[in-house]
Design a protein around this motif. Structure first.
Motif: not given
Length: 363
Positions: A103-116, A125-130, A135-136, A298-303
């Protein structure tokens, strides 16, 4: 809630103890390195899947990828490189699980979301919106609060045979349910189905990987260990199919968002309920887990709802972009985060892999 001095001292002692644990200090960097490999691997694989769809003239987004799609992926350099990178991500994660609690190791994969997100914004070319950035932020913020609390209260205990059988039965039930839904409703399934299915299955796969690693370390090679290994491999294959189908129907950062939120939440629920990795934790810990987990989901569904690439490809433009308001030209959408993408462009000016078919001068 009013905290007493004794309670604050206890939390402080737990925090210091957590980071004095050499296993956690080794496992966390390995998990972060795996997240980096995961983000690049996702971008490469997504590129390969979309290229195969375009060249074959068929869409895997309707009913998932078929056998012909999967075979053609092996001929795409971008997909092969992405697969190798995801393999390295798995190696890093398994190594991290050998040193630190699940339960310490698994959540750290969220860093991949920022980089991706940054990579996909520059390449597609699809730039993030507000809204998509909000959501992210909910995904990453929720998961990091999750891992902070987990680091304070996580303890590892030997997994009994009864607990292991429970995990295997639950995995079997989950796999049958998702397979049944896919068979009956595959023509109507969107990216969220594939993302949720892959995330749930990979949560079980991560748990089984942790169990197998601990049993190998203890030289416990009974029939149950080999059953776990077989279930792990089968679950990884099924999850991988759902991931590739998700790439065919959604952008890579949406797929990574789902995996890095749903996967660890499932793994942590198993760790809390079946493996009892946080046994003895006060009630507020479980309440906090529920709240921040709900925020991340909630963030996943909003994204999925507000991702600019999803809106563009579903032809729902013009849409409101960022904080600028109003409507925009669908061919030249504006966002409130152009500066972020322009900064990324300075260090990543071109897509990382160009398949032969990308170059019109080469045949």
């Amino acid at each position: 809630m009013v905290w007493t001095a004794v309670e604050l001292e206890d939390v402080g002692d737990q925090l210091v103890g957590a980071f004095q644990n050499p296993g956690i200090l080794i496992g966390i960097p390995l998990a972060l390195l795996g997240a980096v490999f995961m983000s690049f691997g996702a971008q490469y694989q997504h590129r390969g899947v979309t290229k195969v769809e375009r060249l074959s003239g068929t869409q895997g987004s309707q009913g998932g990828l078929d056998a012909s799609h999967l075979l053609k992926l092996l001929a795409r350099p971008s997909w092969v490189i992405g697969t190798l990178m995801l393999g390295l991500a798995i190696v890093c994660q398994l190594a991290a699980l050998a040193f630190a609690p699940l339960i310490v190791v698994q959540p750290l994969g969220a860093v991949a979301l920022v980089i991706t997100t940054l990579l996909n914004a520059q390449i597609s070319g699809h730039k993030p919106t507000k809204r998509s950035l909000t959501a992210i932020g909910a995904c990453v913020g929720g998961i990091f609060v999750f891992v902070t609390i987990a680091a304070l209260f996580a303890t590892e205990k030997p997994v009994s045979n009864a607990q292991l059988v429970t995990i295997l039965v639950l995995l079997g039930v989950v796999t049958v349910v998702f397979a049944g839904l896919w068979i009956c409703l595959r023509k109507r399934m969107g990216p969220l189905f594939y993302i949720i299915a892959a995330g749930v299955i990979y949560g079980f796969v991560a748990t089984l990987a942790k169990v197998v690693i601990e049993r190998i370390k203890a030289s416990d090679f009974d029939w149950l260990t080999f059953t776990c290994l077989a279930a792990l491999i089968l679950g990884a294959i099924v999850g991988a199919y759902f991931v590739q189908s998700a790439y065919a129907s959604g952008p890579p950062d949406l797929v990574v968002a789902g995996l890095t939120v749903i996967d660890p939440i499932v793994a942590i629920i198993i760790g809390l309920t079946v493996l009892q990795e946080a046994a003895g934790a006060p009630l507020w810990v479980y309440i906090a887990f529920a709240v921040v987990g709900a925020v991340a989901v909630w963030g996943v569904f909003q994204l999925a709802r507000h991702h600019p690439q999803v809106l563009s490809e579903s032809q729902e433009l013009p849409i409101q972009r960022g904080s600028s308001g109003g409507t925009v030209d669908a061919a030249h959408p504006r966002t409130g985060s152009i500066k972020v993408t322009e900064a990324v462009a300075k260090v990543w000016p071109e897509p990382p892999v160009k398949d032969r078919a990308d170059d019109p001068d080469r045949r």
